[in-house]
Motif scaffolding. Structure first.
Motif, mmCIF file in Angstrom:
data_model
loop_
_atom_site.group_PDB
_atom_site.id
_atom_site.type_symbol
_atom_site.label_atom_id
_atom_site.label_comp_id
_atom_site.label_asym_id
_atom_site.label_seq_id
_atom_site.Cartn_x
_atom_site.Cartn_y
_atom_site.Cartn_z
ATOM 1 N N PRO A 52 1.040 -1.313 0.091
ATOM 2 C CA PRO A 52 0.050 -0.060 -0.086
ATOM 3 C C PRO A 52 0.776 1.257 0.137
ATOM 4 O O PRO A 52 0.031 2.441 -0.251
ATOM 5 N N THR A 92 2.239 1.053 -4.832
ATOM 6 C CA THR A 92 1.420 -0.123 -5.373
ATOM 7 C C THR A 92 1.971 -0.763 -6.653
ATOM 8 O O THR A 92 1.493 -1.753 -7.338
ATOM 9 N N GLY A 118 1.254 -1.720 5.736
ATOM 10 C CA GLY A 118 1.416 -0.302 5.535
ATOM 11 C C GLY A 118 1.700 0.367 6.923
ATOM 12 O O GLY A 118 1.952 1.520 7.218
ATOM 13 N N ASP A 130 -5.825 0.138 1.701
ATOM 14 C CA ASP A 130 -5.977 -0.099 0.236
ATOM 15 C C ASP A 130 -6.876 0.855 -0.296
ATOM 16 O O ASP A 130 -7.373 1.971 0.570
ATOM 17 N N GLU A 131 -7.164 1.033 -1.545
ATOM 18 C CA GLU A 131 -8.238 1.918 -2.034
ATOM 19 C C GLU A 131 -9.453 1.944 -1.380
ATOM 20 O O GLU A 131 -10.076 3.051 -1.182
ATOM 21 N N GLY A 140 0.687 5.454 -3.440
ATOM 22 C CA GLY A 140 0.174 4.710 -2.331
ATOM 23 C C GLY A 140 -1.165 5.274 -1.940
ATOM 24 O O GLY A 140 -1.577 6.386 -2.514
ATOM 25 N N TYR A 141 -1.532 4.825 -0.910
ATOM 26 C CA TYR A 141 -2.970 5.220 -0.254
ATOM 27 C C TYR A 141 -2.744 6.380 0.980
ATOM 28 O O TYR A 141 -3.226 5.756 2.061
#
Ligand code: UN1
Length: 479
Positions: free
Chosen positions: A25, A28, A92, A326-327, A360-361
């Motif tokens: 994360p 990606t 993450g 995550d997204e 990344g997120y």
């Protein structure tokens, strides 16, 4: 596909036909590996193997199980840097948090290694003359273990280690987002000498793998940590089979800050409890319930601390807050920021998506003020770096607000008043109470669990884990 990490079924590593990619994360573009996805047939085979192994496993003897747990603990501890790095890379959280969690898993295995040597029963006189009563604990049978993504090593450890200690075969379904740590733990246990069928890994989606486990009557107990919605499904499926189940679900944990609190301690507790591990802990402090006299000083200090937080790549040693997992989760967090704004709360810090060198997120931790306890941001679990301040008049109102929630996992207070701290410990409607400490971050040797909608069933961890993992037998003998 090259190098697929297989599932473990009946003592055999099986790659099967399908695999899923494990994505970092923080970046990606970084694919950590591919992990085999189990089919319903695989789950069925794993449960069959576990059931077949149950009889001998129950009679394996405490030295065997002690040694396996101890060997696993030693290897996890020795490899804390590489497992911790894998954890941070796939989930993450920062490297320090990843290594810390790995050490905690090693400590949990070590604790339960010791517990195998302390298994005990009771011998009592009967109320009838000449009769003896013995009370012993027996294995519950095949345990299904379903774990979330936010503690990829520690939660599997605190569910698997007691299962082994009390001689239950395991069928383990980790969260799809974190198959790497799950694989590492199972590999370690397999090599540590777990007999075929006593530890099975079935990676894959809840709708397939989890459901197949829930639908199988040979699974005698299910332990689950995750959302309330899924917890309810676990409960319903388990009642149908009259099996034991244990649920750890969400939280909307309050941290009460009273006028007499040490400001530095209170701000540390709030920022650490709300935002570290990117707020992705069921024990996170998402409601900061603050009395009038300290409110503005507390808010100012929190805001300046939040602005200083370094959000970035989990593997970068300067990072304090890693990415969201995550997204989908990031979108949920951002949606709640929008919901809070629409409800009339003031966004005092953060709340936006951040761009970093790598894709990344990333999200800046968000702090709302001017909120009411009945706003959605204060009643629904966000599971991200989003916290609200709720201003109250005095201790009495603070306690009322703290308890005014359907959840009841962890409840904290910052105060220097013995009277208020004592009253709070007695009256907080939560499974865990923290005084001058963050609501998150618990010890590994004492019970963990909540009240109200946060938990169901016996406690996890420490000696209390025996309640879930064993069945009590009462034997009467007339000599
Ligand atoms: C902790 O706060 O140290 O999913 C542990 C969770 C909890 C674990 C929290 N079951 O966040």
């Amino acid at each position: 596909m090259a190098d697929v990490k297989p599932n473990l079924i009946g003592g055999q590593w099986q790659a099967g036909e399908h695999a899923s990619a494990n994505i970092n994360p923080s970046d990606t573009d970084d694919v950590i590996g591919h992990y085999a996805t189990a089919t319903t047939d695989d789950v069925e085979a794993a449960i069959a193997a576990a059931s077949a192994a149950a009889h001998d496993w129950a009679r394996s003897g405490i030295q065997v199980r002690h040694d396996i747990l101890r060997t696993a603990s030693d290897e996890i501890m020795a490899r804390r840097e590489d497992i911790g790095r894998l954890l941070s890379r796939e989930e993450g959280k920062t490297l320090a948090e990843g290594i810390g969690e790995t050490v905690r898993a090693a400590q949990i295995f070590n604790f339960f290694a010791g517990e195998t040597l302390r298994l005990a029963g009771e011998k009592l006189p009967s109320v009838r003359a000449g009769v003896d009563v013995e009370i012993t604990r027996e294995p519950v049978g095949v345990v299904g273990i379903i774990t979330p993504w936010n503690f990829p090593v520690a939660i599997p450890a605190w569910k698997i280690a007691p299962a082994i200690c009390y001689a239950n075969p395991v069928v383990f379904k980790p969260a799809e987002l974190v198959p790497g740590c799950a694989w590492a733990i199972v590999d370690i246990l397999h090599r540590a000498g777990m007999p075929a069928g006593t530890i099975n890994l079935v990676n894959g989606p809840g709708s397939v793998v989890g459901q197949a486990m829930l639908d199988d009557a040979r699974v005698k107990a299910v332990t689950f940590t995750g959302s309330q919605a899924t917890g309810e499904r676990v409960a319903q499926a388990s009642v149908r089979h009259m099996r034991k189940f244990q649920l750890e679900m969400g939280g909307k944990n309050p941290l009460v800050v009273l006028d007499d609190a040490d400001l530095d301690v209170a701000v540390d507790c709030a920022v650490q409890g709300a935002f570290f591990s990117t707020g992705q802990r069921c024990t996170a402090s998402s409601r900061l319930v603050v009395t009038e006299g300290i409110h503005s000083r507390f808010v100012e200090a929190c805001v300046s601390k939040i602005r200083e937080l370094n959000v970035g790549d989990a593997l970068d040693s300067r990072t304090q807050i890693g990415p969201v997992v995550d997204e989908v989760q990031l979108q949920q967090d951002l949606d709640y920021v929008e919901i809070g704004r629409r409800e009339g709360a003031t966004l005092r810090a953060g709340g936006e998506r951040l761009a970093r060198e790598k894709n990344g997120y990333y999200m800046q931790p968000a702090l709302f003020t001017d909120t009411h306890n009945d706003m959605r941001i204060n009643t629904e679990e966000v599971f991200g770096p989003v916290a609200s301040v709720i201003r109250v008049r005095d201790y009495e109102e603070a306690l009322h607000v703290a308890n005014d929630t359907t959840f009841g996992l962890s409840s904290g207070i910052c105060t220097q008043s013995l009277k208020h701290a004592t009253h709070f410990k007695r009256n907080a409607q939560a499974g865990m109470v923290m005084v001058n400490l963050p609501t998150a971050g618990v010890d590994y040797h004492v019970p963990f669990g909540g009240a109200k909608g946060s938990s169901y069933g016996p406690r996890e961890q420490g000696r209390y884990a025996a309640e879930f993992h064993t069945t009590v037998k009462t034997a009467y003998t007339s000599a």
